[in-house]
Design an enzyme around this catalytic site. Structure first.
Site, PDB file in Angstrom:
ATOM      1  N   SER A 147       0.834  -1.198   0.000  1.00 34.58           N
ATOM      2  CA  SER A 147       0.000   0.000   0.000  1.00 34.58           C
ATOM      3  C   SER A 147       0.871   1.251   0.000  1.00 34.58           C
ATOM      4  O   SER A 147       1.670   1.449  -0.906  1.00 34.58           O
ATOM      5  CB  SER A 147      -0.957  -0.036   1.185  1.00 34.58           C
ATOM      6  OG  SER A 147      -1.900   0.997   1.106  1.00 34.58           O
ATOM      7  N   ASP A 306      -3.064   6.274  -3.776  1.00 38.04           N
ATOM      8  CA  ASP A 306      -1.859   5.661  -3.234  1.00 38.04           C
ATOM      9  C   ASP A 306      -1.339   4.622  -4.237  1.00 38.04           C
ATOM     10  O   ASP A 306      -1.988   4.345  -5.249  1.00 38.04           O
ATOM     11  CB  ASP A 306      -2.117   5.078  -1.846  1.00 38.04           C
ATOM     12  CG  ASP A 306      -3.028   3.868  -1.846  1.00 38.04           C
ATOM     13  OD1 ASP A 306      -3.735   3.658  -2.852  1.00 38.04           O
ATOM     14  OD2 ASP A 306      -3.059   3.136  -0.847  1.00 38.04           O
ATOM     15  N   ASP A 308      -1.138   1.388  -4.674  1.00 37.79           N
ATOM     16  CA  ASP A 308      -1.946   0.264  -5.164  1.00 37.79           C
ATOM     17  C   ASP A 308      -3.387   0.665  -5.445  1.00 37.79           C
ATOM     18  O   ASP A 308      -4.231  -0.172  -5.739  1.00 37.79           O
ATOM     19  CB  ASP A 308      -1.894  -0.922  -4.187  1.00 37.79           C
ATOM     20  CG  ASP A 308      -2.612  -0.652  -2.882  1.00 37.79           C
ATOM     21  OD1 ASP A 308      -2.507   0.476  -2.380  1.00 37.79           O
ATOM     22  OD2 ASP A 308      -3.277  -1.568  -2.355  1.00 37.79           O
ATOM     23  N   ASP A 310      -6.026   1.815  -3.804  1.00 35.65           N
ATOM     24  CA  ASP A 310      -7.237   1.521  -3.046  1.00 35.65           C
ATOM     25  C   ASP A 310      -7.636   2.702  -2.159  1.00 35.65           C
ATOM     26  O   ASP A 310      -8.705   2.681  -1.547  1.00 35.65           O
ATOM     27  CB  ASP A 310      -7.116   0.226  -2.234  1.00 35.65           C
ATOM     28  CG  ASP A 310      -6.004   0.253  -1.196  1.00 35.65           C
ATOM     29  OD1 ASP A 310      -5.255   1.250  -1.128  1.00 35.65           O
ATOM     30  OD2 ASP A 310      -5.883  -0.734  -0.445  1.00 35.65           O
TER      31      ASP A 310
END
Length: 574
Positions: A147, A306, A308, A310
Site C-alpha cells: 500500500s 496511493d 496500489d 485503493d
C-alpha cells in the site's frame, strides 16, 4: 544458541540459498542487532496477509517467506474450497521492489501443486484484483503490495472467492496452515517455463481492464444526455508513482471529462516514490506537485491515489486561492450525500451504509436523513466486504461504504476499497456542485449546517521492534486495568472493549451488554456531548493509533474540543 541464531544458521548453511539474499546476509553478518531483528520471529501473517521490510530472514519479505505463505494458502484452499485446480488463483502486483518477482513466486508454488494461476502481465491496482477474482471465478486472489508504506516494504494480501479481503476466521485457518510448513527454504515450486508449458501460468491482458471499465461506467448518477456531454471541470491527477494511471484516465474519459491533467513526474511507476516523502494521499505533502500544477492551470479539483490505488485523496480550491485537502471523513460524507441524493428511493430496498467504528458519525446522520440504515464494522475494509457478502443473501441493499483512512466503495462489483471508483464519483460530484455555483468545501458547509459540526482527528505513536510491540501491549493493558472516568473534562459515558466483546454503560450503573462484532484489540470511549475516543494498535505498522470525534454547535467549538481531546490523550499515551 538462542532461537534466532538457530534460524540464522539454518539460512547460512543452506547450499541453494538465493544469491542476492546470501549477499545481503554477508553484508550484515557482523551486525548482531540487524541479524536478531531479521530472525527473532517469523513475519506475522495478520488478518489480511503479511507486510514487512524486504531482506533476508524469517522476519522479512523475501522469496522464502512468500513461498511459505503460499504453501499455507494451498493447504487452506484444499480443505475449504471446491474445484481449486480448475478455478485457480489470480495474482496482481504494484510498483514496489520485488513485486513482480513475488507474484511469479506465488505462481511457482501454486503450480507445484497443480493449481493454475492468472497473473497480470503488468502492474495493476488492488481493486482490479478484487474485481478479477469475481470476474474469473477463482478460488482466491493475491495482491503483492505494501500500500503506502515506505519503499523498503512489500506485502502479500489474500482475497477470498468473493473478492473481499479474507475474514479473521479465514485468516486464522490460513495462519494455522502456514505454521505447519516447517522449512520455508524447501517449499516445493515449479519454474516459469514449465508452468507456461503445462498451462499452469496464464498471463492476464486487457480483457479484465475492459470488463472493469464497463462496470465503472454504470456508477455514474448523471442522466444519459449529460453523461455524454463534455464537462467543464479542470482536474489534476497524480497516481503517486503507482498503479492507477491508466484506469483513472480511461474511466474519466468514459465520463467525458476532457480536462484531465496528469502530474507527469508522478505518473511513472517508481519503487522509491522519489518525488514524495510518503506515497500516501492522507499526507498533505503528497499533493505538493499537484497543487503547483493546479494553481498554474486553475484546476477545480486535485485527485491522488496511493500506489496500489485503493485509497483516494482529494483537494479542492478554497477562497484563499489555494487548495484544501479534504479528510477521509469529509470526502466520504460528501460522496454519501451525493449518492443518496441522486438515488431512486423506489429502487433501494433496505438500504445500508457501512462504516467503521472510527469513522465519522456525520455519515450516520446523513444516512438517517435519506432513510438508509448505518451499520458499523471493525476497522478494516475486510469487514465492510464481509457485510456486503451477507447482503447478497439477506436482500439488504449496499449503497456506500467508507472508512476515515481514505477508503471508499461505491458499487460492489469490487469488494475492497476502490480509489478508481471514488475518483470517478469525486469528479462527477465536483462537476455537479460547480454547476450549482459551489465548491466541495461549500457543499461540506451545507452538510455541517444541516447535521452539526462534526470534526475528527487521529494521532499515532510509532514504537518499532520488539520493545515497541511490548510497549503497545502495555498501553492497551493499562487502559483496561485502569479505566478512565473522564477525558479533557468530558465524562466517559460508555466504554466499548472489542477484545472482551463488552460494552459498559457508566451512566447506567455500569450496565454491560455484548458487542456483536468479532474480537479485536480496540477500546472505544464514548463521551458526553457526542464526543468519542478510540485506541487501536495498527495491524500493518508498528504504531498505536488514537482516533477522536466531536460534534459542536460551531466549527470553532468543535476545533477547540478536538484539540483538548488530543492534548489530554497525548499526555496519557507516551
Amino acid at each position: 544458541m538462542v532461537a534466532w541464531e538457530k534460524a540464522y544458521e539454518k539460512w547460512t548453511s543452506y547450499e541453494n540459498l538465493d544469491p542476492s539474499l546470501k549477499r545481503d546476509l554477508e553484508n550484515i553478518k557482523n551486525n548482531q542487532e540487524a541479524l536478531e531483528d531479521a530472525f527473532y520471529k517469523e513475519l506475522t501473517f495478520g488478518t489480511g496477509g503479511m507486510r514487512g521490510i524486504l531482506g533476508p530472514g524469517i522476519n522479512r519479505m523475501n522469496i522464502y517467506t512468500i513461498r511459505k505463505a503460499v504453501n499455507g494458502l494451498v493447504s487452506y484452499l484444499k480443505g475449504n474450497c471446491v474445484n481449486i485446480y480448475d478455478r485457480g488463483v489470480v495474482v496482481s502486483y504494484d510498483s514496489r521492489y520485488m513485486s513482480q518477482e513475488f507474484a511469479l513466486e506465488t505462481a511457482k508454488v501454486l503450480g507445484a501443486y497443480g493449481i493454475k494461476t492468472y497473473v497480470f502481465d503488468s502492474l495493476h491496482p488492488t481493486p482490479l484484483l478484487s474485481f478479477a477474482v469475481r470476474y474469473l471465478g477463482t478460488v482466491a486472489g493475491v495482491m503483492i503490495t505494501a500500500s503506502h508504506n515506505p519503499p523498503e516494504y512489500n506485502g502479500f494480501k489474500v482475497y477470498n472467492e468473493d473478492g473481499g479481503q479474507i475474514t479473521p476466521d479465514e485468516a486464522n485457518e490460513i495462519i494455522a496452515s502456514i505454521q505447519q510448513t516447517e522449512n520455508e527454504l524447501t517449499v516445493p515450486h515449479m519454474e516459469k517455463a514449465e508452468l507456461e508449458e503445462k498451462e499452469l501460468l496464464n498471463w492476464v491482458g486487457s480483457e479484465i481492464d475492459n470488463a472493469y471499465l464497463e462496470q465503472l461506467k454504470q456508477i455514474s448518477r448523471l442522466e444519459p444526455g449529460e453523461l455524454m456531454a463534455e464537462k467543464d471541470l479542470k482536474i489534476v491527477f497524480t497516481p503517486l508513482h503507482g498503479t492507477s494511471h491508466d484506469l483513472v484516465k480511461l474511466g474519466l474519459e468514459q465520463l467525458n471529462f476532457s480536462q484531465v491533467n496528469v502530474v507527469k513526474e508522478q505518473a511513472i511507476p517508481d519503487p522509491e516514490f522519489s518525488t514524495v516523502e510518503s506515497p500516501n494521499p492522507e499526507e498533505h505533502q503528497a499533493f505538493t506537485m499537484a497543487m503547483k500544477q493546479g494553481r498554474e492551470i486553475g484546476a477545480d479539483i486535485l485527485i491522488g491515489t496511493d500506489p496500489d490505488a485503493d485509497r483516494l485523496g482529494v483537494a479542492v480550491q478554497d477562497n484563499a486561492g489555494g487548495y484544501t485537502v479534504l479528510t477521509g471523513n469529509q470526502l466520504g460524507t460528501l460522496l454519501l450525500d451525493y449518492i443518496l441524493s441522486h438515488s431512486d428511493k423506489a429502487l433501494l430496498t433496505n438500504p445500508r451504509m457501512l462504516k467503521t467504528i472510527v469513522t465519522t458519525e456525520l455519515g450516520r446522520a446523513i444516512a438517517d436523513h435519506y432513510g438508509a440504515e448505518t451499520i458499523d464494522t471493525l476497522t478494516g475494509f475486510k469487514y465492510i466486504g464481509e457485510k456486503i457478502r451477507q447482503f447478497d443473501a439477506s436482500g439488504e441493499t449496499f449503497v456506500f461504504g467508507f472508512e476515515e483512512s481514505y477508503g471508499y466503495l461505491i458499487s460492489s462489483f469490487a469488494r475492497d476499497k476502490d480509489a478508481v471508483q471514488a475518483a470517478m464519483m469525486a469528479c462527477e460530484m465536483a462537476y455537479y456542485w460547480k454547476k450549482h455555483g459551489k465548491t466541495l468545501l461549500d457543499a461540506l458547509d451545507v452538510l455541517y449546517e444541516r447535521h452539526g459540526y462534526y470534526l475528527e482527528g487521529m494521532s499515532s505513536l510509532t514504537l518499532k521492534g520488539k520493545e515497541g510491540s511490548a510497549k503497545i501491549a502495555e498501553i492497551m493493558a493499562n487502559f483496561r486495568e485502569n479505566p478512565l472516568s473522564e477525558i479533557a473534562g468530558l465524562k466517559v459515558e460508555v466504554t466499548e472493549d472489542y477484545l472482551s466483546g463488552q460494552r459498559t454503560f457508566q451512566a447506567f450503573n455500569s450496565k454491560i451488554e455484548a458487542i456483536d462484532l468479532p474480537k479485536e484489540n480496540v477500546i472505544k470511549l464514548k463521551l458526553e456531548e457526542n464526543s468519542w475516543v478510540c485506541l487501536r494498535p495498527s495491524g500493518t505498522e508498528p504504531k498505536i493509533k488514537c482516533y477522536y470525534g466531536v460534534c459542536g454547535k460551531t466549527k470553532e467549538e468543535s476545533a477547540i474540543q478536538l484539540a483538548a481531546l488530543k492534548e489530554s490523550m497525548s499526555g496519557i499515551i507516551k
